[in-house]
Design a protein around this motif. Sequence first.
Motif, PDB file in Angstrom:
ATOM      1  N   PHE A 342       0.824  -1.003  -0.207  1.00  0.00           N
ATOM      2  CA  PHE A 342      -0.077  -0.186   0.184  1.00  0.00           C
ATOM      3  C   PHE A 342       0.963   0.955  -0.268  1.00  0.00           C
ATOM      4  CE2 PHE A 342      -2.376  -3.384   2.075  1.00  0.00           C
ATOM      5  CZ  PHE A 342      -3.805  -2.811   0.847  1.00  0.00           C
ATOM      6  N   PRO A 344       1.083   4.815   0.991  1.00  0.00           N
ATOM      7  CA  PRO A 344       0.222   6.136   1.784  1.00  0.00           C
ATOM      8  C   PRO A 344       0.236   8.134   1.053  1.00  0.00           C
ATOM      9  CG  PRO A 344       2.758   6.190   2.798  1.00  0.00           C
ATOM     10  CD  PRO A 344       2.621   5.376   1.368  1.00  0.00           C
ATOM     11  N   ASN A 346      -0.459  11.269   1.524  1.00  0.00           N
ATOM     12  CA  ASN A 346      -0.698  12.298   2.314  1.00  0.00           C
ATOM     13  C   ASN A 346      -1.642  13.995   2.081  1.00  0.00           C
ATOM     14  OD1 ASN A 346       1.975  11.746   2.836  1.00  0.00           O
ATOM     15  ND2 ASN A 346       0.399  10.495   4.449  1.00  0.00           N
ATOM     16  N   GLN A 368      -5.924  -2.281   7.569  1.00  0.00           N
ATOM     17  CA  GLN A 368      -5.320  -2.434   6.219  1.00  0.00           C
ATOM     18  C   GLN A 368      -5.513  -4.597   5.918  1.00  0.00           C
ATOM     19  OE1 GLN A 368      -1.505  -1.881   7.323  1.00  0.00           O
ATOM     20  NE2 GLN A 368      -0.046  -2.676   4.999  1.00  0.00           N
ATOM     21  N   ALA A 379      -8.467   0.551  -1.957  1.00  0.00           N
ATOM     22  CA  ALA A 379      -7.689   1.663  -1.453  1.00  0.00           C
ATOM     23  C   ALA A 379      -8.691   1.814   0.199  1.00  0.00           C
ATOM     24  CB  ALA A 379      -7.535   3.049  -1.376  1.00  0.00           C
ATOM     25  N   ALA A 381      -8.517   3.526   4.284  1.00  0.00           N
ATOM     26  CA  ALA A 381      -8.417   4.665   5.391  1.00  0.00           C
ATOM     27  C   ALA A 381      -9.218   5.123   6.442  1.00  0.00           C
ATOM     28  CB  ALA A 381      -8.678   6.137   4.295  1.00  0.00           C
ATOM     29  N   ASP A 413      -5.405  11.046   4.938  1.00  0.00           N
ATOM     30  CA  ASP A 413      -4.211  10.060   5.275  1.00  0.00           C
ATOM     31  C   ASP A 413      -5.245   8.845   4.001  1.00  0.00           C
ATOM     32  OD1 ASP A 413      -1.990  11.108   5.450  1.00  0.00           O
ATOM     33  OD2 ASP A 413      -2.108   9.754   7.381  1.00  0.00           O
ATOM     34  N   TYR A 415      -4.375   4.746   1.702  1.00  0.00           N
ATOM     35  CA  TYR A 415      -3.633   4.143   1.311  1.00  0.00           C
ATOM     36  C   TYR A 415      -4.238   3.358  -0.200  1.00  0.00           C
ATOM     37  CZ  TYR A 415      -2.043   4.553   6.183  1.00  0.00           C
ATOM     38  OH  TYR A 415      -2.139   5.817   7.027  1.00  0.00           O
ATOM     39  N   ARG A 417      -3.328   0.668  -2.874  1.00  0.00           N
ATOM     40  CA  ARG A 417      -3.129  -0.261  -2.988  1.00  0.00           C
ATOM     41  C   ARG A 417      -2.491  -0.360  -4.381  1.00  0.00           C
ATOM     42  NH1 ARG A 417      -6.630  -5.938  -2.070  1.00  0.00           N
ATOM     43  NH2 ARG A 417      -4.777  -7.105  -2.138  1.00  0.00           N
TER      44      ARG A 417
END
Length: 847
Positions: A342, A344, A346, A368, A379, A381, A413, A415, A417
């Motif tokens: 993943f 990240p 921001n 996750q 994704a 979050a 944030d 994340y 894939r």
Amino acid sequence: MRDITKLQCFTILCLTFFPTRAFSVDTLTSTQSLTNNHTLVSSPAQVFELGFFTPDNSRWYFGIWYKKIPVRTFVWVANRDQPLSNPSNTFKFGDQGSIVVVNESGSIFWSSNQTQAVHPVVQLLDSGNLVVREESNTDKYLWQSFDYPTDTLLTGMKLGWDLDANMDRYLTSWNNPNDPSTGAYSFKLDFHGFPEIFLWNNQKRVYRSGPWNGLRFSGVPEMEPLDGLSFEFANDQHKVYYSFSETNASLISRLIMNSTGYLQRFVWIESSQLWNLFWYAPKDQCDDYSSCGPYGMCDTNASPVCKCVKGFAPKNLQAWNLRDGSDGCLRNTSLDCEKDKFLPLNNMKLPDSTTAFVNKSMSLTECQEMCLKNCSCTAYANYQITGQGVGGCVIWTDELLDMRVYAEGSGQDLYVRLAASEIDNVASVGSGSGSDKTKQIIVVIAITVGTVIVLSGLIACFLWKRNLLQSLQKGKTEQRGLPERSQDLLLNEVVISSKKEYSGESNLDELELPVYDFGTIAIATGNFSDENKLGQGGFGCVYKGRLVEDEDIAVKRLSKTSGQGMEEFKNELKLIARLQHRNLVRLLGCCIETDEKILIYEYMENKSLDSILFNKAKCSLLDWPRRFNIICGTARGLLYLHQDSRFRIIHRDMKASNILLDGEMNPKISDFGMARIFSKDQTEANTRRVVGTYGYMSPEYAMDGLFSVKSDVFSFGVLVLEIISGKKNRGFYYANNELNLLGHAWNLWKEGNALELIDSSMHNSYSPSEVMRCIQVGLLCVQERAEDRPNMSSVVLMLSSETATMLQPKQPGFCLGRNPAETSSSSSRQEESFTVNQVTVTMLDAR
């Protein structure tokens, strides 16, 4: 029939014998009615008033407005889609216990349709809520207007869903400022997945708030509680809604869905007696829904604004290079389920979340793990961000749409894939044995020495190439007798000077503008043939072209023989490539070869505004709705330059020929060659190099070289009056040959005959009140003293809302500037409205 109280008897007597305009009471019983001659007033503070009203003396509506605010501001309309045709109407209780609006013959034009009550009363509350309740029960409402909003959200109202009752409360715009009927725009909450609110244009998504993250909507980072104003978002199995409340009784705020497609929050300023535009959306290109397509990120601080997420590449590279990112991005490497990792991201506006999975109790680690095990997960979050920490889990399984990057400290944030090979694994340097440390030291020394050698080689190579290039350039200069720079040097100069000017900004990207070779542009324009020529300006010609991919373009070619224009050319490269707004023309690329300096723009089918507006054969194409749209669009573009772009930009040459029109007559501001950048705290500047166009220059700029946002406002005011009248300011003379268009408009305004200014080619397509509002805005903008002129945010407000407070204009500045023969300009006069460049003004007499 139940007994009538003394208060009710008194009210009936007042209605019968004293037909005053407003009741002193806020309640009607089943035996009372309200006619056109009377209103109800909320109590005890008398904040709102209820009654019949007409916007045009031909259609009658029943609604609620603020009582104490001098500008009539409506907040709710009952029969918005069924207007009454005359004033002889009645509001009362119907046979079934519902409140109804009927005409003189008794036909029902609106009904609340609630269940029959035993002893009902209808009451107008100080919150603006019209309620039906049992007389003996003040807490339980049988019906309330807050459940059926029109275009306005007031404090205490709920925007969203009552899931138990299957009731959706949403805002819908008026059709136009004089027509309360349901318009094209709506603001609706979608409770599915991770709830968020969408702005719709009919069936098309226009803007998205982003989901609520515990503090604010993900897509509204500037959403902060005001002093006396707080926000609330409720989300459980019974309800999902957004609301706001006023904790300070002196604060009056409202959120409206504007008829032109903007969501706006206004705050009433008592001292100045006007509604102040506090916030609005959409405000830039990145607010447009999915402007960068699937897996694309929009960033207004970058150029171009669209970027692919790492591990993805543009799906349509040609369109992407031409600043159209709507097709989005595709993965470079296929996923491998549980082997994936993943990335990240921001400070993000989270993707469209209507199909997302939400678990409010999971930790981020558990989130996750769940995403990794689900091969469809794209994704994840946090569900919320709070002052005490973070919590919950949101998982996306579809393409990631409508993502946006915000400045540091904003956003959330996310994340994403990716295939493991797409993520760089950087080994951390930790403590270890003496042997390990020795190895690390050897590695560091080897890397350092290698880096020094490589850098030395690069520097030597750079110096050698620079010397060689200078020798070549010197040879070319001797052959042609003209100073030239290479393409790379000129672009580098533009980037370097850009960095100097923008030094107050962080993380400035270098120019990322497609560069075309001269042969491609020559082929596209038919070798710059006269048949493809669109026009000619002070620094060269503009041609229509078509690339091999069937993309129409406009090509601006700097004249080789012109001694002017290089600074303007570089200025345009520096500025317009970084500006992104629907009302600014897009720069698609450039060409810099030998002595050729070329800019490539998006092609505008209807050319410039002046080519239609001042053409007797074509001006009838511009009916009033189109002219009003051009005025409003130009105002929004100018507001973006002055306030909402990364930099405060003064255009300095606003005129009809610099307003381009697309196929639907939408306006786009062009030609930034003379624009100047201001720092955020800078208000004005002085120059001895006065540039611009006579007839559009403000007096303080033309005479003293002082320019600011208010000099652009003056030019905009001239443009507004030209659009309304169809006549040029410069070269216009009425019966008194000392009057220009501004003076003529001013005299008509003072005499009460301002509508005589209207271009006769519009026939009867115009709304008198709308035209009058625009004339007043135009005159306010051209007032002689800069401090008297409104800023563009106030102009946009006055144009978009008929309820906005507008001052009476003062005398305009009549300065037209000198005749070109009296200046040191090298420009030749080819028409009555022309641009001047490098003029040093010593004295000008205003007239």
